[in-house]
Each structure stands twice: as C-alpha cells, then as structure tokens.
Scaffold this motif. Structure first.
Motif, PDB file in Angstrom:
ATOM      1  N   GLU A 107      -4.678 -15.735  82.393  1.00 37.79           N
ATOM      2  CA  GLU A 107      -5.669 -15.762  83.481  1.00 37.79           C
ATOM      3  C   GLU A 107      -6.312 -14.401  83.676  1.00 37.79           C
ATOM      4  O   GLU A 107      -7.472 -14.304  84.070  1.00 37.79           O
ATOM      5  N   ILE A 142      -4.378 -14.429  89.021  1.00 37.11           N
ATOM      6  CA  ILE A 142      -4.181 -15.780  89.535  1.00 37.11           C
ATOM      7  C   ILE A 142      -5.553 -16.338  89.884  1.00 37.11           C
ATOM      8  O   ILE A 142      -6.535 -15.603  89.894  1.00 37.11           O
ATOM      9  N   GLY A 186      -7.589 -25.845  93.187  1.00 37.75           N
ATOM     10  CA  GLY A 186      -6.229 -25.594  92.762  1.00 37.75           C
ATOM     11  C   GLY A 186      -5.861 -24.137  92.928  1.00 37.75           C
ATOM     12  O   GLY A 186      -6.702 -23.294  93.224  1.00 37.75           O
ATOM     13  N   VAL A 187      -4.572 -23.867  92.733  1.00 37.51           N
ATOM     14  CA  VAL A 187      -4.030 -22.520  92.849  1.00 37.51           C
ATOM     15  C   VAL A 187      -3.058 -22.314  91.693  1.00 37.51           C
ATOM     16  O   VAL A 187      -2.305 -23.221  91.336  1.00 37.51           O
ATOM     17  N   SER A 188      -3.089 -21.117  91.121  1.00 36.21           N
ATOM     18  CA  SER A 188      -2.146 -20.802  90.044  1.00 36.21           C
ATOM     19  C   SER A 188      -0.713 -20.918  90.540  1.00 36.21           C
ATOM     20  O   SER A 188      -0.405 -20.571  91.684  1.00 36.21           O
ATOM     21  N   LYS A 189       0.160 -21.380  89.662  1.00 36.26           N
ATOM     22  CA  LYS A 189       1.580 -21.423  90.004  1.00 36.26           C
ATOM     23  C   LYS A 189       2.189 -20.035  89.950  1.00 36.26           C
ATOM     24  O   LYS A 189       3.118 -19.725  90.680  1.00 36.26           O
ATOM     25  N   GLU A 190       1.647 -19.197  89.050  1.00 37.22           N
ATOM     26  CA  GLU A 190       2.105 -17.816  88.926  1.00 37.22           C
ATOM     27  C   GLU A 190       1.052 -17.001  88.194  1.00 37.22           C
ATOM     28  O   GLU A 190       0.190 -17.563  87.518  1.00 37.22           O
ATOM     29  N   SER A 250      -0.589 -14.707  85.342  1.00 39.54           N
ATOM     30  CA  SER A 250      -0.401 -14.709  83.899  1.00 39.54           C
ATOM     31  C   SER A 250      -1.406 -13.789  83.218  1.00 39.54           C
ATOM     32  O   SER A 250      -2.480 -13.507  83.753  1.00 39.54           O
TER      33      SER A 250
END
Length: 57
Positions: A40, A8, A31-35, A37
């Motif tokens: 990433e 993330i 920003g911040v990752s939504k989930e 992956s």
C-alpha cells in the motif's frame, strides 16, 4: 503513510443526492486496511506522484 515505507487506506464512494443537494455515502462502499503494508505504501506514493504531476505540472 504510517512510516517511510508502509501505508494504510480508508475510502468510501459517494453519490450526489439532487434533492438534498449533498453527496451521500453509497451503502456498502468503502473500506479500511486491516494493517499497514509496503504494498500500500507503493500504491500511495504512485498515487501522490500522479496527483502532484497533474496539479503542479
């Protein structure tokens, strides 16, 4: 990295404030990752490899 393959990100952009003599977060940046992956994770490993090469030679 949250496991062996996925990652993330959490980021922000700062600008130095000469009067306060400190870096301040630029409004609306970051920003911040939504989930987590795999994509990433690949970027994270590439970033780390580049940093290690720059620092350690």
């Amino acid at each position: 990295m949250v496991d062996g393959k996925r990652a993330i990100h959490v980021d922000s952009v700062h600008r130095y404030h000469p009067e306060k003599k400190v870096p301040l977060v630029v409004e609306g940046s970051g920003g911040v990752s939504k989930e987590a992956s795999v994509e990433e994770g690949i970027y994270t490993r590439a970033w780390a490899t580049t940093i290690w090469k720059d620092v350690l030679g």
